[in-house]
Design an enzyme around this catalytic site. Structure first.
Site, PDB file in Angstrom:
ATOM      1  N   ASP A 128       0.856  -1.187   0.000  1.00 16.82           N
ATOM      2  CA  ASP A 128       0.000   0.000   0.000  1.00 16.82           C
ATOM      3  C   ASP A 128       0.890   1.234   0.000  1.00 16.82           C
ATOM      4  O   ASP A 128       1.666   1.459   0.937  1.00 16.82           O
ATOM      5  CB  ASP A 128      -0.894  -0.020   1.249  1.00 16.82           C
ATOM      6  CG  ASP A 128      -2.007   1.009   1.188  1.00 16.82           C
ATOM      7  OD1 ASP A 128      -2.160   1.656   0.135  1.00 16.82           O
ATOM      8  OD2 ASP A 128      -2.723   1.161   2.191  1.00 16.82           O
ATOM      9  N   ASP A 131      -2.866   2.530  -6.099  1.00 22.03           N
ATOM     10  CA  ASP A 131      -1.845   2.605  -5.053  1.00 22.03           C
ATOM     11  C   ASP A 131      -1.755   1.384  -4.148  1.00 22.03           C
ATOM     12  O   ASP A 131      -1.053   1.420  -3.138  1.00 22.03           O
ATOM     13  CB  ASP A 131      -2.060   3.854  -4.201  1.00 22.03           C
ATOM     14  CG  ASP A 131      -3.398   3.847  -3.475  1.00 22.03           C
ATOM     15  OD1 ASP A 131      -4.272   3.038  -3.836  1.00 22.03           O
ATOM     16  OD2 ASP A 131      -3.570   4.645  -2.542  1.00 22.03           O
ATOM     17  N   GLU A 132      -2.419   0.294  -4.474  1.00 16.46           N
ATOM     18  CA  GLU A 132      -2.288  -0.899  -3.647  1.00 16.46           C
ATOM     19  C   GLU A 132      -2.539  -2.167  -4.451  1.00 16.46           C
ATOM     20  O   GLU A 132      -3.240  -2.152  -5.461  1.00 16.46           O
ATOM     21  CB  GLU A 132      -3.219  -0.845  -2.434  1.00 16.46           C
ATOM     22  CG  GLU A 132      -4.702  -0.799  -2.772  1.00 16.46           C
ATOM     23  CD  GLU A 132      -5.579  -0.857  -1.528  1.00 16.46           C
ATOM     24  OE1 GLU A 132      -5.254  -1.622  -0.597  1.00 16.46           O
ATOM     25  OE2 GLU A 132      -6.608  -0.152  -1.507  1.00 16.46           O
TER      26      GLU A 132
END
Length: 361
Positions: free
Chosen positions: A15, A109-110
């Site tokens: 993350d 983003d993860e």
């Protein structure tokens, strides 16, 4: 204490830390160290992300810009640049693929990575996560956090423990005790309403849930009861799906001023429809169900949907349905946001086959 039986998978959840804001700081070093919000402004609009300096004042994503400015008078707003975030996200994903092809992105983003078997032949998932985080920083100048454990759920919870710029491993022998101590709010699928219901029943931690039978939890929570029963025992069989099928495609806009005229709304919807068509064509996707999203000036939200007999992709095909939905019933207030989305996509017809190998942790 119950012990989980091997074989165990090795799952990493990576993350990125304050991703949008961190990219803005990367590209504009003068923003480093000052409270920063991506999206919105001090008059209206909703924040997409905030850096950690802003979070110290209580500024959070999905908060109105006006409230954020009130909490943090020195807050700086910058407009989002999603094309740039996608560009960086792609570079991060390439780093993941150096270690495994079993990568399941959740957002820009993860992502989940299954490194049970990996391209480096490294038996330690914790060392792989550390190496990936370091490589992201060395190559891109961005920080990431990670969680490592035997399944996706625990890895995702673990990634939040040592944020920012940290990681946490929950080893197989630690899983049961970790889950027993975990607040019910942290369990996947437990929102505010369900958490309140659990509290009213005396469930505050995983251990509280674990005291009750499958039948009792099912009686209280329906089908979700079975999910809670198994997950609190470390049983979560969802595999990392590298070819996750997309279920929806959407485009929306928040306006600088509230709109009351349906004619003006139709003009805005044509612009949104053009963007949605581009996204549909880029993903080589068609859909049958079109949904109009309306957010009013008082922040209440309404959706209206219609399903066509054939798959659609172009603005010419689906805009008549959008127009019908807009005029379907009288609007209850002025409007601050409009959006159009496609579901029931043609991608849902495809049935990929997943192969998952399992070895000892």
């Amino acid at each position: 204490m119950m012990k989980l039986a091997p074989p165990f998978r090795k799952i990493i959840h990576v993350d990125m830390d304050a991703f949008y804001a961190s990219v803005e700081e990367l590209d504009n070093p003068t923003l480093v160290g000052v409270p920063l919000a991506v999206g919105g402004n001090e008059i209206r609009g909703v924040i997409s992300a905030a850096n950690y300096e802003a979070r110290k004042f209580g500024v959070r994503s999905a908060m109105t810009g006006a409230l954020a400015k009130k909490l943090c008078p020195d807050l700086i707003f910058v407009p989002p640049r999603f094309s740039r975030y996608k560009e960086i996200s792609k570079q991060i994903r390439e780093i993941f693929y150096e270690y495994t092809d079993l990568v399941e992105p959740l957002s820009l983003d993860e992502a989940y990575l299954d490194v049970t078997i990996n391209k480096k032949g490294n038996p330690s998932a914790s060392l792989i996560a550390q190496e990936i985080r370091q490589k992201i920083y060395d190559n891109l100048g961005l920080r990431a956090s990670a969680g490592i454990s035997i399944n996706k759920f625990i890895a995702k919870v673990a990634s939040d423990i040592n944020k920012p710029n940290g990681q946490k491993t929950i080893n197989p022998e630690e899983v049961c005790l970790f889950l027993e101590k975990l607040p019910v709010e942290k369990f996947y699928g437990v929102g505010k309403v369900t958490a309140a219901k659990m509290h009213s029943q005396g469930f505050f931690t995983g251990k509280d849930l674990k005291q009750h039978s499958l039948e009792h939890l099912t009686t209280l929570f329906g089908k979700s009861g079975s999910h809670y029963y198994h997950i609190v025992r470390g049983v979560h069989k969802s595999e990392v799906k590298p070819n996750r099928i997309r279920k929806s495609i959407a485009a929306e806009r928040t306006f600088n001023e509230n709109i009351s005229s349906e004619i003006y709304m139709l003009e805005r919807l044509n612009v949104i429809a053009k963007e949605l068509e581009k996204r549909m064509q880029h993903s080589q996707t068609k859909g049958k169900t079109i949904t109009l999203k309306i957010k009013y000036s008082d922040f209440t939200q309404q959706t209206r949907s219609k399903t066509a007999s054939d798959f659609m992709q172009t603005q010419e095909e689906f805009m008549p349905l959008v127009k019908d939905l807009l005029f379907q019933e009288k609007l209850s207030n002025s409007v601050r946001l409009l959006g159009i989305s496609f579901t029931n996509l043609d991608t849902e017809k495809k049935e990929p086959v997943w192969v998952q190998l399992q070895f000892e942790f």
